[in-house]
Design a protein around this motif. Structure first.
Motif, PDB file in Angstrom:
ATOM      1  N   LEU A 271      20.202  -2.681   5.330  1.00  0.00           N
ATOM      2  CA  LEU A 271      19.772  -3.994   4.828  1.00  0.00           C
ATOM      3  C   LEU A 271      18.440  -4.314   5.484  1.00  0.00           C
ATOM      4  N   HIS A 272      17.432  -4.627   4.675  1.00  0.00           N
ATOM      5  CA  HIS A 272      16.126  -5.034   5.221  1.00  0.00           C
ATOM      6  C   HIS A 272      15.935  -6.523   4.958  1.00  0.00           C
ATOM      7  N   PHE A 273      15.449  -7.232   5.963  1.00  0.00           N
ATOM      8  CA  PHE A 273      15.170  -8.665   5.818  1.00  0.00           C
ATOM      9  C   PHE A 273      13.699  -8.852   6.156  1.00  0.00           C
ATOM     10  N   VAL A 274      12.897  -9.270   5.165  1.00  0.00           N
ATOM     11  CA  VAL A 274      11.441  -9.317   5.331  1.00  0.00           C
ATOM     12  C   VAL A 274      10.862 -10.616   4.757  1.00  0.00           C
ATOM     13  N   GLY A 275       9.564 -10.811   4.959  1.00  0.00           N
ATOM     14  CA  GLY A 275       8.899 -12.039   4.483  1.00  0.00           C
ATOM     15  C   GLY A 275       8.865 -13.069   5.593  1.00  0.00           C
ATOM     16  N   GLY A 282      17.830 -17.325  13.802  1.00  0.00           N
ATOM     17  CA  GLY A 282      19.182 -17.734  13.403  1.00  0.00           C
ATOM     18  C   GLY A 282      19.603 -17.002  12.130  1.00  0.00           C
ATOM     19  N   LEU A 283      18.685 -16.879  11.171  1.00  0.00           N
ATOM     20  CA  LEU A 283      19.003 -16.166   9.933  1.00  0.00           C
ATOM     21  C   LEU A 283      19.189 -14.674  10.216  1.00  0.00           C
ATOM     22  N   GLN A 284      18.347 -14.140  11.093  1.00  0.00           N
ATOM     23  CA  GLN A 284      18.488 -12.720  11.452  1.00  0.00           C
ATOM     24  C   GLN A 284      19.879 -12.451  12.022  1.00  0.00           C
ATOM     25  N   ALA A 285      20.320 -13.341  12.924  1.00  0.00           N
ATOM     26  CA  ALA A 285      21.626 -13.136  13.576  1.00  0.00           C
ATOM     27  C   ALA A 285      22.755 -13.212  12.547  1.00  0.00           C
ATOM     28  N   ALA A 286      22.650 -14.170  11.624  1.00  0.00           N
ATOM     29  CA  ALA A 286      23.704 -14.329  10.611  1.00  0.00           C
ATOM     30  C   ALA A 286      23.754 -13.098   9.698  1.00  0.00           C
ATOM     31  N   HIS A 293      29.475  -6.229   9.234  1.00  0.00           N
ATOM     32  CA  HIS A 293      30.774  -6.355   8.566  1.00  0.00           C
ATOM     33  C   HIS A 293      30.883  -5.348   7.413  1.00  0.00           C
ATOM     34  N   CYS A 294      29.748  -5.087   6.752  1.00  0.00           N
ATOM     35  CA  CYS A 294      29.730  -4.141   5.618  1.00  0.00           C
ATOM     36  C   CYS A 294      29.354  -2.731   6.070  1.00  0.00           C
ATOM     37  N   GLY A 295      29.159  -2.545   7.378  1.00  0.00           N
ATOM     38  CA  GLY A 295      28.918  -1.200   7.916  1.00  0.00           C
ATOM     39  C   GLY A 295      27.514  -0.661   7.711  1.00  0.00           C
ATOM     40  N   VAL A 296      26.529  -1.543   7.526  1.00  0.00           N
ATOM     41  CA  VAL A 296      25.145  -1.051   7.413  1.00  0.00           C
ATOM     42  C   VAL A 296      24.274  -1.729   8.482  1.00  0.00           C
ATOM     43  N   PRO A 297      23.241  -1.033   8.940  1.00  0.00           N
ATOM     44  CA  PRO A 297      22.359  -1.667   9.939  1.00  0.00           C
ATOM     45  C   PRO A 297      21.365  -2.620   9.277  1.00  0.00           C
ATOM     46  N   LEU A 298      20.935  -3.616  10.047  1.00  0.00           N
ATOM     47  CA  LEU A 298      19.897  -4.547   9.569  1.00  0.00           C
ATOM     48  C   LEU A 298      18.560  -4.123  10.168  1.00  0.00           C
ATOM     49  N   LEU A 299      17.535  -4.034   9.326  1.00  0.00           N
ATOM     50  CA  LEU A 299      16.180  -3.756   9.825  1.00  0.00           C
ATOM     51  C   LEU A 299      15.302  -4.954   9.536  1.00  0.00           C
ATOM     52  N   THR A 300      14.624  -5.440  10.586  1.00  0.00           N
ATOM     53  CA  THR A 300      13.649  -6.517  10.392  1.00  0.00           C
ATOM     54  C   THR A 300      12.301  -5.988  10.883  1.00  0.00           C
ATOM     55  N   PRO A 301      11.198  -6.573  10.431  1.00  0.00           N
ATOM     56  CA  PRO A 301       9.892  -6.057  10.838  1.00  0.00           C
ATOM     57  C   PRO A 301       9.753  -5.942  12.353  1.00  0.00           C
TER      58      PRO A 301
END
Ligand code: KG4
Ligand code: ZN
Length: 347
Positions: A271-275, A282-286, A293-301
């Motif tokens: 999952l990538h969270f960008v912009g 707070g949004l990153q942590a959520a 929970h869905c078993g994928v890593p989160l990548l942020t810039p």
């Protein structure tokens, strides 16, 4: 291949020197936030004037950081849209001038394409694993994409009205916090009670991956109007409680939609969270929790700088759009600004 990249789609004059689609050798930004702050939002005419004043010195700063002369560059990339017409015009003209001076190709880049690939800035490209789900949230856009490869990108959901960043900015304006509002709302939210006000959570119908924020913005307007005592500023604690309640709603909306999409597309690897809004901790942590929970890593810039509008993402993404794919490079020495460019038309 080294690229000199320009980003002037809104209110920041940004120039970068990038290499091989991920190394950021130099980056300089002249922020206009202070100039627009008294107006509570970006004034397009002012933005364009400031871009035209600052672009040349910003190029020099980026080159200085990279310790390279202009002649060491192999191509020039520039945001051609979407964005403010007059701001884009300054960037595309400046980029064309430099590309012609150097006799190198001029590469138009779609602003959202840049955000979608912004996780590659300063990160080994092999750490980007396809397909990934990308949540792009900025002042003008709120979109969810399924990214199958560098150029196969499918839009799964978009905002039907306002962008989430706009909701943050307008809330800050209503509370008199300043501009840009997102970071200020985040700071106030840390001091408030997230349960203080029951703001609406706009989730649309149960299968939808689209977004809607105008109802939330309207609810905040009505709340502020109801709490306001004529002639008196709102108490600081009330402001903090409103910000915390908004932050809480945003977390619920984004985690619900992203979890829904991750369940629907089990082949997704990341999952990538960008912009700009992805700078929000707070949004990153959520989202981190939802992704885990869905078993994928989160990548942020890699840096806060690559969340908000920046030129590094424009230079890096130009590499993957044009050079990696081996497409013929544009032969035209100019780029037309496209304020309402759709991503599909670019890919
Ligand atoms: O991507 P960006 O720099 O420009 C656009 O393409 O719109 O995003 C700017 C938006 C603004 O609405 C700003 O308030 C928001 O990103 N933003 C944030 C935060 N930092 C920037 N929103 C929430 N929390 C933040 N920490
Ligand atoms: Zn942006």
């Amino acid at each position: 291949m080294r690229i000199l990249a320009f980003e002037t789609s809104c209110d920041d004059t940004a120039v970068a020197v990038t290499e091989a689609g991920h190394r950021v050798l130099g980056h300089a930004t002249v922020s206009q936030a202070q100039s627009h702050s008294p107006y509570g939002g970006v004034v397009p005419e002012l933005a364009a004037r400031l871009h035209s004043l600052h672009w040349r010195s910003t190029v020099d700063l980026a080159l200085q950081q990279a310790s390279l002369p202009l002649e060491a560059l192999d191509a020039v990339a520039v945001t051609a849209g979407p964005g403010l017409q007059t701001s884009l015009l300054i960037g595309t003209t400046a980029a064309a001038v430099i590309a012609q001076q150097l006799g190198v190709p001029l590469l138009p880049v779609h602003h959202i394409y840049g955000h979608i690939l912004s996780n590659v800035c300063n990160r080994p490209p092999e750490e980007i694993v396809f397909p990934f789900l990308c949540l792009t949230v900025s002042g003008g856009h709120t979109q969810l994409h399924l990214v199958r490869s560098w150029r196969s990108i499918i839009c799964l959901g978009t905002t039907l009205d306002d962008a989430a960043g706009e909701c943050y900015d307008k809330t800050a304006k209503m509370l008199g916090l300043g501009y840009p509002g997102g970071p200020l709302v985040e700071q106030y939210a840390a001091l408030g009670d997230p349960q203080a006000y029951a703001l609406p959570t706009m989730l649309l119908e149960s299968s939808s991956l689209d977004y809607s924020f105008s109802g939330l913005k309207g609810a905040i307007y009505r709340l502020v109007t109801a709490l306001q005592v004529p002639g008196e500023p709102l108490p600081e604690q009330t402001k903090a409680d409103i910000c915390a309640s908004l932050q809480h709603r945003m977390q619920t909306i984004f985690t619900t939609k992203v979890t829904r999409a991750l369940e629907r597309f089990p082949e997704v690897q990341q999952l990538h969270f960008v912009g700009g809004v992805s700078a929000n901790k707070g949004l990153q942590a959520a989202l981190q929790e939802g992704a885990l929970h869905c078993g994928v890593p989160l990548l942020t810039p890699k840096k806060m700088l690559y969340c908000t509008d920046n030129a590094a993402m424009i230079g890096c993404s130009a590499h993957w759009r044009y050079l990696h794919e081996g497409l013929p490079l544009p032969a035209t020495p100019t780029v037309q600004p496209l304020p309402r460019w759709e991503l599909d038309k670019y890919l």
